[in-house]
Design a protein around this motif. Structure first.
Motif, PDB file in Angstrom:
ATOM      1  N   ARG A 127       0.847  -1.207   0.000  1.00  0.00           N
ATOM      2  CA  ARG A 127       0.000   0.000   0.000  1.00  0.00           C
ATOM      3  C   ARG A 127       0.877   1.250   0.000  1.00  0.00           C
ATOM      4  O   ARG A 127       0.614   2.212  -0.705  1.00  0.00           O
ATOM      5  N   ALA A 128       1.934   1.199   0.831  1.00  0.00           N
ATOM      6  CA  ALA A 128       2.811   2.374   0.938  1.00  0.00           C
ATOM      7  C   ALA A 128       3.535   2.646  -0.371  1.00  0.00           C
ATOM      8  O   ALA A 128       3.596   3.794  -0.835  1.00  0.00           O
ATOM      9  N   VAL A 129       4.067   1.594  -0.979  1.00  0.00           N
ATOM     10  CA  VAL A 129       4.796   1.762  -2.251  1.00  0.00           C
ATOM     11  C   VAL A 129       3.839   2.262  -3.333  1.00  0.00           C
ATOM     12  O   VAL A 129       4.212   3.075  -4.182  1.00  0.00           O
ATOM     13  N   ALA A 130       2.593   1.789  -3.274  1.00  0.00           N
ATOM     14  CA  ALA A 130       1.611   2.192  -4.292  1.00  0.00           C
ATOM     15  C   ALA A 130       1.322   3.695  -4.250  1.00  0.00           C
ATOM     16  O   ALA A 130       0.919   4.281  -5.248  1.00  0.00           O
ATOM     17  N   THR A 131       1.538   4.306  -3.083  1.00  0.00           N
ATOM     18  CA  THR A 131       1.243   5.741  -2.967  1.00  0.00           C
ATOM     19  C   THR A 131       2.385   6.616  -3.502  1.00  0.00           C
ATOM     20  O   THR A 131       2.199   7.823  -3.673  1.00  0.00           O
ATOM     21  N   LEU A 132       3.534   6.012  -3.741  1.00  0.00           N
ATOM     22  CA  LEU A 132       4.693   6.815  -4.186  1.00  0.00           C
ATOM     23  C   LEU A 132       4.493   7.296  -5.623  1.00  0.00           C
ATOM     24  O   LEU A 132       3.857   6.610  -6.420  1.00  0.00           O
ATOM     25  N   PRO A 133       5.080   8.455  -5.970  1.00  0.00           N
ATOM     26  CA  PRO A 133       5.082   8.863  -7.377  1.00  0.00           C
ATOM     27  C   PRO A 133       5.805   7.831  -8.231  1.00  0.00           C
ATOM     28  O   PRO A 133       6.680   7.117  -7.737  1.00  0.00           O
ATOM     29  N   GLU A 134       5.447   7.789  -9.534  1.00  0.00           N
ATOM     30  CA  GLU A 134       5.948   6.744 -10.444  1.00  0.00           C
ATOM     31  C   GLU A 134       7.452   6.523 -10.365  1.00  0.00           C
ATOM     32  O   GLU A 134       7.930   5.401 -10.221  1.00  0.00           O
ATOM     33  N   LYS A 135       8.218   7.610 -10.483  1.00  0.00           N
ATOM     34  CA  LYS A 135       9.674   7.458 -10.570  1.00  0.00           C
ATOM     35  C   LYS A 135      10.274   7.002  -9.246  1.00  0.00           C
ATOM     36  O   LYS A 135      11.233   6.231  -9.224  1.00  0.00           O
ATOM     37  N   GLN A 136       9.714   7.493  -8.140  1.00  0.00           N
ATOM     38  CA  GLN A 136      10.190   7.059  -6.825  1.00  0.00           C
ATOM     39  C   GLN A 136       9.887   5.569  -6.651  1.00  0.00           C
ATOM     40  O   GLN A 136      10.693   4.806  -6.134  1.00  0.00           O
ATOM     41  N   LYS A 137       8.697   5.177  -7.103  1.00  0.00           N
ATOM     42  CA  LYS A 137       8.294   3.773  -7.000  1.00  0.00           C
ATOM     43  C   LYS A 137       9.255   2.906  -7.808  1.00  0.00           C
ATOM     44  O   LYS A 137       9.724   1.872  -7.335  1.00  0.00           O
ATOM     45  N   LEU A 138       9.545   3.358  -9.014  1.00  0.00           N
ATOM     46  CA  LEU A 138      10.437   2.590  -9.886  1.00  0.00           C
ATOM     47  C   LEU A 138      11.830   2.462  -9.259  1.00  0.00           C
ATOM     48  O   LEU A 138      12.415   1.375  -9.229  1.00  0.00           O
ATOM     49  N   ALA A 139      12.337   3.581  -8.731  1.00  0.00           N
ATOM     50  CA  ALA A 139      13.668   3.560  -8.118  1.00  0.00           C
ATOM     51  C   ALA A 139      13.710   2.634  -6.914  1.00  0.00           C
ATOM     52  O   ALA A 139      14.652   1.839  -6.752  1.00  0.00           O
TER      53      ALA A 139
END
Lengths: 183, 93
Positions: A127-139
């Motif tokens: 859930r937490a990772v899903a809330t991150l912006p795309e690029k932050q999530k990817l990194a």
């Protein structure tokens, strides 16, 4: 002297239409590619489609791979993460309920309490990772969950290392505040 | 204190057992793109083995060669005879 059998060698075989070479690369890289796609898309079906798209491109465009430019895995993950980001942007529907998929993340421990705890932690992380912006999530998925080096992540994302480090720092801060744990 | 391993906190499920087969089947149904060098080589080889392949280009190339040959032939086959008046002028006769 015989050439060492590397991914680049197999890919040259693929470029000549060698299906066995493609199966070899597929078997070697599918688990990690699928894990990246799953962690980015949070959905089995979307992850399978993204991985299929990426490997299809490997088959059709194998002749265009330049071995000296980057490792095969970097090329593959670049294609894959672009497919995943495209899907994230296109996707309008909300994520499936976490509880519906909680069974997929539980481990094989016989201890049910531990299983439940692991599943709950996984769900909270997801859930937490899903809330991150795309690029932050990817990194964070590449560097933190898949063990890709910052330099390789920078190549995959088309950024410089400093930018990736900045994304990781901001992502960790966000996750810390959401999860209240030390990452 | 050791850091928790994120993979054990959020393990990704393994891919479906038949996913590799599905991916391979879907990929093999697609044509492979050729690199630019291979495209040209393939076209040349086909042009040499099949006389009808690229007939328009072959005809145009043949015509161009014929015209070039004719032009060069006309220009070199009959050397221009010097004009006696020009020779007289040059010799200041």
């Amino acid at each position: 002297m015989t050439e060492p059998v590397t991914d680049a060698y197999w890919l040259r075989q693929v470029a000549q239409g060698n299906q066995a070479a493609f199966r070899h690369l597929l078997d070697a890289h599918l688990p990690k590619a699928y894990a990246i796609a799953y962690r980015l898309l949070h959905n089995r079906e979307d992850a399978e489609e993204a991985v299929q798209d990426a490997f299809s491109k490997v088959w059709t465009h194998a002749a265009q791979y330049e071995a000296g430019k980057s490792a095969f895995s970097t090329w593959l993950y670049t294609i894959l993460t672009r497919r995943c980001l495209d899907r994230l942007r296109q996707r309008k529907r909300p994520n499936d309920p976490i509880d519906a998929r909680i069974d997929t993340v539980a481990d094989d421990s016989p201890d049910q309490a531990t299983q439940l705890e692991t599943a709950q932690t996984a769900a909270a992380l997801r859930r937490a990772v899903a809330t991150l912006p795309e690029k932050q999530k990817l990194a964070i998925v590449l560097c933190y969950f898949e063990g890709v080096s910052n330099a390789q992540a920078a190549l995959i994302m088309g950024l410089n290392i400093k930018a990736v480090e900045g994304l990781l720092f901001r992502a960790r801060q966000s996750l810390k505040s959401i999860l209240r744990i030390d990452l | 204190m050791t850091e928790p391993d994120p993979k054990t906190q959020w393990p990704a499920p393994p891919p479906a057992p038949d996913l590799a087969s599905r991916i391979a089947a879907a990929a093999f149904a697609l044509p492979q793109a050729q690199s630019p060098g291979n495209k040209w080589r393939e076209a040349v080889m086909r042009g040499l083995s099949d006389w009808r392949y690229g007939l328009a280009y072959k005809s145009a190339a043949l015509l161009a060669c014929a015209l070039l040959g004719l032009g060069l032939g006309l220009a070199t086959a009959y050397p221009h005879d010097p004009d006696p008046i020009d020779i007289a002028f040059m010799a200041e006769l």
